[in-house]
Design an enzyme around this catalytic site. Structure first.
Site, PDB file in Angstrom:
ATOM      1  N   THR A  68       0.834  -1.217   0.000  1.00 35.22           N
ATOM      2  CA  THR A  68       0.000   0.000   0.000  1.00 35.22           C
ATOM      3  C   THR A  68       0.856   1.249   0.000  1.00 35.22           C
ATOM      4  O   THR A  68       0.509   2.244  -0.641  1.00 35.22           O
ATOM      5  CB  THR A  68      -0.905   0.001   1.256  1.00 35.22           C
ATOM      6  OG1 THR A  68      -1.790  -1.112   1.150  1.00 35.22           O
ATOM      7  CG2 THR A  68      -1.693   1.272   1.381  1.00 35.22           C
ATOM      8  N   SER A  80       1.393  -7.374  -1.385  1.00 37.68           N
ATOM      9  CA  SER A  80       2.077  -8.467  -0.675  1.00 37.68           C
ATOM     10  C   SER A  80       1.230  -9.730  -0.595  1.00 37.68           C
ATOM     11  O   SER A  80       1.722 -10.783  -0.184  1.00 37.68           O
ATOM     12  CB  SER A  80       2.543  -8.029   0.706  1.00 37.68           C
ATOM     13  OG  SER A  80       1.482  -7.995   1.624  1.00 37.68           O
ATOM     14  N   THR A  96       1.613  -4.697   4.003  1.00 35.66           N
ATOM     15  CA  THR A  96       1.440  -5.119   5.397  1.00 35.66           C
ATOM     16  C   THR A  96       0.806  -6.509   5.525  1.00 35.66           C
ATOM     17  O   THR A  96       0.982  -7.177   6.544  1.00 35.66           O
ATOM     18  CB  THR A  96       0.552  -4.114   6.173  1.00 35.66           C
ATOM     19  OG1 THR A  96      -0.738  -4.056   5.552  1.00 35.66           O
ATOM     20  CG2 THR A  96       1.174  -2.735   6.203  1.00 35.66           C
ATOM     21  N   ASP A  97       0.096  -6.937   4.476  1.00 36.69           N
ATOM     22  CA  ASP A  97      -0.701  -8.166   4.641  1.00 36.69           C
ATOM     23  C   ASP A  97       0.155  -9.399   4.943  1.00 36.69           C
ATOM     24  O   ASP A  97      -0.249 -10.247   5.738  1.00 36.69           O
ATOM     25  CB  ASP A  97      -1.557  -8.413   3.393  1.00 36.69           C
ATOM     26  CG  ASP A  97      -2.677  -7.390   3.267  1.00 36.69           C
ATOM     27  OD1 ASP A  97      -2.964  -6.703   4.264  1.00 36.69           O
ATOM     28  OD2 ASP A  97      -3.260  -7.262   2.180  1.00 36.69           O
TER      29      ASP A  97
HETATM   30  N1  ASP Z   1      -2.738  -5.350   0.308  1.00 35.04           N
HETATM   31  C1  ASP Z   1      -1.645  -4.524   0.772  1.00 35.04           C
HETATM   32  C2  ASP Z   1      -0.374  -5.335   0.742  1.00 35.04           C
HETATM   33  O1  ASP Z   1      -0.166  -6.130   1.618  1.00 35.04           O
HETATM   34  C3  ASP Z   1      -1.925  -4.014   2.133  1.00 35.04           C
HETATM   35  C4  ASP Z   1      -0.894  -3.078   2.698  1.00 35.04           C
HETATM   36  O2  ASP Z   1       0.217  -2.940   2.235  1.00 35.04           O
HETATM   37  O3  ASP Z   1      -1.204  -2.444   3.732  1.00 35.04           O
HETATM   38  O4  ASP Z   1       0.393  -5.208  -0.179  1.00 35.04           O
END
Ligand code: ASP
Length: 333
Positions: free
Chosen positions: A12, A54, A85-86
């Site tokens: 993100t 991710s 973050t995922d």
């Molecule tokens: N879907 C995103 C990822 O993990 C979520 C994030 O980065 O907060 O790439």
């Protein structure tokens, strides 16, 4: 000034809106330009290794990241990895096994909002990650998020939307970051030896979440496709024995095939202890049955992937699994 390498992988933090939703599109240079204050903190080089949500990160990506760190290890004082973050907690765990005894900080960070959003947490997290990466007392794989430094083996994403997205599971934060300064909660001696890099992972690890009434046949179905099984059981741990269906027989088939099963818990805190109840103790003695104890599921998965290419021997697998690495396994004395 310290030299830090930014390795950008997407997430993100690097996303822009598209007609279909957010997609990582910003490059390492775009991200760095959003935090000009970094220029006063350290010298930064940047490298775009991949640009993925991710959700699409795989064990091959972990190997590529570890390879990248290895190639540049001698040229930098620390590393910052921007990441979605995922699956960041899985990547942090995997890197902890792939890059061991690093005296230099390897810091993962990301954000809940794109660095181009007005209300983003990305700029703060990025600055904090570089602050940690150039710190003399920090080392090894760490995750920096929302002002906290979390050990790479203890991190879990526990909130999908809030800025305090990560928790350190059953272990204190390593440090706190506030207004450009670091408060160290834990100070440890840095490794004095050279880092040890590993370059193989076996991705054939499956995680099965037990539900009441589950048919143990599922273990047989998984046996031909996977080399290790992690069962997220209930409470401190145990496997059901229904009238006609006993998980113990299905577990023995894995044991006979020389494949390990790790029993963990779906309860978020305090880990497993198979010896408390008969439903656990009756499976605990089966060769190849291990228990996660205080390890997080993310760490268990990554540790198995790291162990499997090293040996087929169940007792050697057990010895490696039960040897603590960077606080993955916390033992009561
Ligand atoms: N879907 C995103 C990822 O993990 C979520 C994030 O980065 O907060 O790439």
């Amino acid at each position: 000034m310290k030299n830090i390498l930014l390795i950008a992988t997407g997430g993100t933090i690097a996303s822009r809106p598209t007609a279909d939703g957010l997609l990582p599109q910003l490059l390492a240079g775009d991200i760095l330009r959003c935090v000009p204050s970094l220029a006063g903190l350290c010298h930064v080089d940047a490298l775009q290794l991949m640009n993925l949500d991710s959700t699409n990160i795989t064990p091959d990506c972990w190997l590529a990241i570890a390879r990248c760190i290895r190639e540049h290890y001698d040229d930098y004082d620390g590393f910052v990895l921007t990441h979605g973050t995922d699956t960041m907690a899985y990547t942090a765990a995997a890197l902890t096994y792939l890059v061991q005894s690093s005296a230099k900080p390897i810091v993962l960070t990301g954000a809940q909002k794109s660095i181009y959003s007005e209300d983003t947490d990305a700029r703060r997290n990025l600055f904090d990650a570089f602050l940690a990466a150039q710190d003399d007392a920090l080392f090894g794989v760490l995750l920096v998020f929302d002002g906290r430094v979390i050990a790479g083996t203890r991190a879990r994403k526990t909130r999908t939307k809030s800025m305090n997205a990560f928790s350190s599971i059953d272990y204190p934060d390593v440090a706190l970051l506030r207004e450009g300064r670091i408060l160290h909660y834990i100070r440890e001696d840095k490794p004095s030896c050279a880092p040890v890099f590993y370059d193989r992972l076996n991705p054939r690890v499956f995680v099965l979440r037990l539900i009441p009434g589950m048919n143990p046949d599922v273990l047989g179905l998984l046996l031909s496709r996977y080399d290790a099984l992690v069962i997220e059981s209930f409470g401190v741990g145990g496997l059901p024995c229904y009238e006609q269906e006993d998980f113990l027989c299905a577990v023995r088939a894995w044991s006979d095939a020389g494949k390990p099963i790790v029993i963990t818990t779906q309860v978020p805190h305090e880990g497993s202890d198979l010896y408390v109840y008969q439903v656990g103790a009756r499976v605990a003695g089966t060769p190849g049955v291990l228990q996660a104890q205080t390890m997080t599921v993310e760490a268990v998965v990554a540790k198995l992937m790291w162990i499997l290419p090293q040996t087929y021997d169940l007792s050697e697998i057990a010895a490696l699994f039960e040897a603590p690495v960077a606080h993955d396994l916390l033992l009561f004395s």
